[in-house]
Design an enzyme around this catalytic site. Sequence first.
Site, PDB file in Angstrom:
ATOM      1  N   GLY A   8      84.889  30.176  -2.201  1.00 59.73           N
ATOM      2  CA  GLY A   8      84.622  28.909  -2.904  1.00 59.73           C
ATOM      3  C   GLY A   8      83.620  28.052  -2.145  1.00 59.73           C
ATOM      4  CG  LEU A  10      78.022  28.403  -3.734  1.00 57.77           C
ATOM      5  CD1 LEU A  10      77.372  29.112  -4.916  1.00 57.77           C
ATOM      6  CD2 LEU A  10      76.958  28.004  -2.718  1.00 57.77           C
ATOM      7  N   GLY A  11      81.452  24.950  -3.509  1.00 59.60           N
ATOM      8  CA  GLY A  11      82.107  23.775  -4.080  1.00 59.60           C
ATOM      9  C   GLY A  11      81.885  22.530  -3.247  1.00 59.60           C
ATOM     10  NE  ARG A  36      79.978  27.100  -8.590  1.00 57.43           N
ATOM     11  CZ  ARG A  36      79.592  25.912  -8.129  1.00 57.43           C
ATOM     12  NH1 ARG A  36      78.524  25.328  -8.625  1.00 57.43           N
ATOM     13  NH2 ARG A  36      80.265  25.304  -7.163  1.00 57.43           N
ATOM     14  CE1 TYR A 142      94.027  21.707  -7.278  1.00 51.22           C
ATOM     15  CE2 TYR A 142      95.238  19.656  -6.972  1.00 51.22           C
ATOM     16  CZ  TYR A 142      94.254  20.545  -6.565  1.00 51.22           C
ATOM     17  OH  TYR A 142      93.505  20.257  -5.448  1.00 51.22           O
ATOM     18  CE  LYS A 146      95.443  22.996  -4.116  1.00 50.00           C
ATOM     19  NZ  LYS A 146      94.516  23.958  -3.500  1.00 50.00           N
ATOM     20  CB  ILE A 172      87.289  15.219  -0.585  1.00 49.20           C
ATOM     21  CG1 ILE A 172      88.563  15.945  -0.095  1.00 49.20           C
ATOM     22  CG2 ILE A 172      86.215  15.223   0.483  1.00 49.20           C
ATOM     23  CD1 ILE A 172      89.207  15.349   1.128  1.00 49.20           C
TER      24      ILE A 172
HETATM   25  P1  NAD Z   1      85.335  22.800  -6.125  1.00 46.25           P
HETATM   26  O1  NAD Z   1      85.836  22.901  -7.510  1.00 46.25           O
HETATM   27  O2  NAD Z   1      84.234  21.849  -5.830  1.00 46.25           O
HETATM   28  O3  NAD Z   1      84.871  24.236  -5.599  1.00 46.25           O
HETATM   29  C1  NAD Z   1      85.648  25.377  -5.824  1.00 46.25           C
HETATM   30  C2  NAD Z   1      84.719  26.578  -5.749  1.00 46.25           C
HETATM   31  O4  NAD Z   1      85.505  27.726  -6.041  1.00 46.25           O
HETATM   32  C3  NAD Z   1      83.574  26.526  -6.766  1.00 46.25           C
HETATM   33  O5  NAD Z   1      82.325  26.688  -6.101  1.00 46.25           O
HETATM   34  C4  NAD Z   1      83.861  27.706  -7.704  1.00 46.25           C
HETATM   35  O6  NAD Z   1      82.688  28.373  -8.147  1.00 46.25           O
HETATM   36  C5  NAD Z   1      84.701  28.593  -6.807  1.00 46.25           C
HETATM   37  N1  NAD Z   1      85.575  29.500  -7.565  1.00 46.25           N
HETATM   38  C6  NAD Z   1      86.296  29.240  -8.679  1.00 46.25           C
HETATM   39  N2  NAD Z   1      86.955  30.334  -9.076  1.00 46.25           N
HETATM   40  C7  NAD Z   1      86.662  31.304  -8.168  1.00 46.25           C
HETATM   41  C8  NAD Z   1      87.031  32.665  -8.029  1.00 46.25           C
HETATM   42  N3  NAD Z   1      87.846  33.263  -8.919  1.00 46.25           N
HETATM   43  N4  NAD Z   1      86.565  33.349  -6.971  1.00 46.25           N
HETATM   44  C9  NAD Z   1      85.735  32.763  -6.077  1.00 46.25           C
HETATM   45  N5  NAD Z   1      85.315  31.493  -6.165  1.00 46.25           N
HETATM   46  C10 NAD Z   1      85.785  30.768  -7.212  1.00 46.25           C
HETATM   47  O7  NAD Z   1      86.598  22.511  -5.176  1.00 46.25           O
HETATM   48  P2  NAD Z   1      86.632  21.747  -3.788  1.00 46.25           P
HETATM   49  O8  NAD Z   1      86.755  20.302  -4.092  1.00 46.25           O
HETATM   50  O9  NAD Z   1      85.575  22.231  -2.899  1.00 46.25           O
HETATM   51  O10 NAD Z   1      88.077  22.192  -3.294  1.00 46.25           O
HETATM   52  C11 NAD Z   1      88.267  23.344  -2.491  1.00 46.25           C
HETATM   53  C12 NAD Z   1      89.766  23.504  -2.283  1.00 46.25           C
HETATM   54  O11 NAD Z   1      90.273  22.301  -1.680  1.00 46.25           O
HETATM   55  C13 NAD Z   1      90.560  23.714  -3.571  1.00 46.25           C
HETATM   56  O12 NAD Z   1      91.634  24.589  -3.312  1.00 46.25           O
HETATM   57  C14 NAD Z   1      91.116  22.336  -3.864  1.00 46.25           C
HETATM   58  O13 NAD Z   1      92.310  22.395  -4.582  1.00 46.25           O
HETATM   59  C15 NAD Z   1      91.334  21.800  -2.475  1.00 46.25           C
HETATM   60  N6  NAD Z   1      91.348  20.342  -2.452  1.00 46.25           N
HETATM   61  C16 NAD Z   1      90.234  19.638  -2.793  1.00 46.25           C
HETATM   62  C17 NAD Z   1      90.274  18.250  -2.795  1.00 46.25           C
HETATM   63  C18 NAD Z   1      89.072  17.428  -3.182  1.00 46.25           C
HETATM   64  O14 NAD Z   1      89.201  16.227  -3.385  1.00 46.25           O
HETATM   65  N7  NAD Z   1      87.875  18.025  -3.267  1.00 46.25           N
HETATM   66  C19 NAD Z   1      91.458  17.586  -2.436  1.00 46.25           C
HETATM   67  C20 NAD Z   1      92.595  18.347  -2.110  1.00 46.25           C
HETATM   68  C21 NAD Z   1      92.522  19.731  -2.100  1.00 46.25           C
HETATM   69  C1  AKB Z   2      91.925  16.661  -7.602  1.00 50.14           C
HETATM   70  O1  AKB Z   2      91.821  15.481  -8.004  1.00 50.14           O
HETATM   71  O2  AKB Z   2      92.308  17.608  -8.310  1.00 50.14           O
HETATM   72  C2  AKB Z   2      91.625  16.920  -6.150  1.00 50.14           C
HETATM   73  C3  AKB Z   2      92.845  16.765  -5.318  1.00 50.14           C
HETATM   74  C4  AKB Z   2      93.233  15.445  -4.801  1.00 50.14           C
HETATM   75  O3  AKB Z   2      93.536  17.714  -5.068  1.00 50.14           O
HETATM   76  N1  AKB Z   2      90.569  16.041  -5.739  1.00 50.14           N
END
Ligand code: NAD
Ligand code: AKB
Length: 317
Positions: A8, A10-11, A36, A142, A146, A172
């Site tokens: 993941g 690129l997220g 992606r 979700y 988790k 974040i």
């Molecule tokens: P994001 O949605 O920005 O990125 C997720 C990435 O996963 C994307 O680039 C997508 O292309 C990739 N992806 C989706 N399905 C996939 C698959 N089957 N195989 C491989 N890649 C795949 O998410 P993020 O914000 O970067 O979050 C990353 C992790 O952190 C997640 O588990 C999320 O639940 C957790 N998280 C994020 C936040 C936040 O605020 N960003 C907060 C708490 C927890």
């Molecule tokens: C979401 O809103 O789904 C994420 C998280 C707090 O896990 N940013």
Amino acid sequence: MEQILVTGALGQIGSELVPALRERYGAERVVAADLRMPPAGAPGEGGPFEHLDCTHLRDIQEVVGRYGVNTIYHLAGILSAVGEERPQVAWHVNMGGLYRVLEVAREHRCALFFPSSIGAFGPTTPRHHTPQESVQRPTTIYGVAKVAGELLCDYYTQRFGVDTRGLRLPGIISHVAPPGGGTTDYAVDLFYQALRHRHYTCFLGPDTCLDMMYMPDAVRAIIELMEADPARLRHRNAFNVTAMSFTPAQLADEVRKHLPDFAIDYQVDPVRQAIADSWPDSLDDTAARAEWGWAPAFDLPAMTRDMLSKLRATMPS
Ligand code: NAD
Ligand code: AKB
């Protein structure tokens, strides 16, 4: 020597974690992977990239074996709001992906980072200063994934000795890659719209208080946890971490200190509002502070100042 795979990549988080890991351990030692393909100039360019679906066991095994990976940061996933639109897909990716990555970690003796979330809590959890050990009965797919993920990581540590570690991350806030469809995304969108249009229509109500963190703190927390002395870690999966709590109205007030003509209005989205209402507004991060020295650097004023200055430098005026 660390040999790292980031799924993941690129997220929102991966786009900043990958460059930080490459800076720390060397570009060639960090394999970025995603479903992606990276657009030209994507953050994290300058090191190996693999097209990888985290639900395909053989493909993960092949990449981990080929690069001799010993640490996996498993960021691939579906966020809360998109998860409610497509719950079956969210379960398949979030739970199915984690299970397969854990299996590969077991086979190849890899350490694993798993990002849990404030979404692992629910409406019956104490909302203020949510304790490290608390009620976890989330009402989103979700959150269900988790909680199950935290438990599965614990199981792989106890049963198979896999070094799994995790954080319950709040929302974040960042300026490099856009958020991927979560409930806390408003706190990022608001900055872009404030600079572009001096106006933002928020999908959460003005008094919805949620826990948040600025990306530099999140990246540092992830790396510090993975480098922490395992002997000191009692709560491996997953540590509460926090940095700031605010409502959309409070964030708008803070932004207005820099952009006095900024205006906010509200068109509440009932799905995302219900998710936000089920989450804590602040976590108690005592365990993270005690066990591996966690301390955030950015509060609301410092984050707002930095976000605006970074976005001003990159956004066309
Ligand atoms: P994001 O949605 O920005 O990125 C997720 C990435 O996963 C994307 O680039 C997508 O292309 C990739 N992806 C989706 N399905 C996939 C698959 N089957 N195989 C491989 N890649 C795949 O998410 P993020 O914000 O970067 O979050 C990353 C992790 O952190 C997640 O588990 C999320 O639940 C957790 N998280 C994020 C936040 C936040 O605020 N960003 C907060 C708490 C927890
Ligand atoms: C979401 O809103 O789904 C994420 C998280 C707090 O896990 N940013």
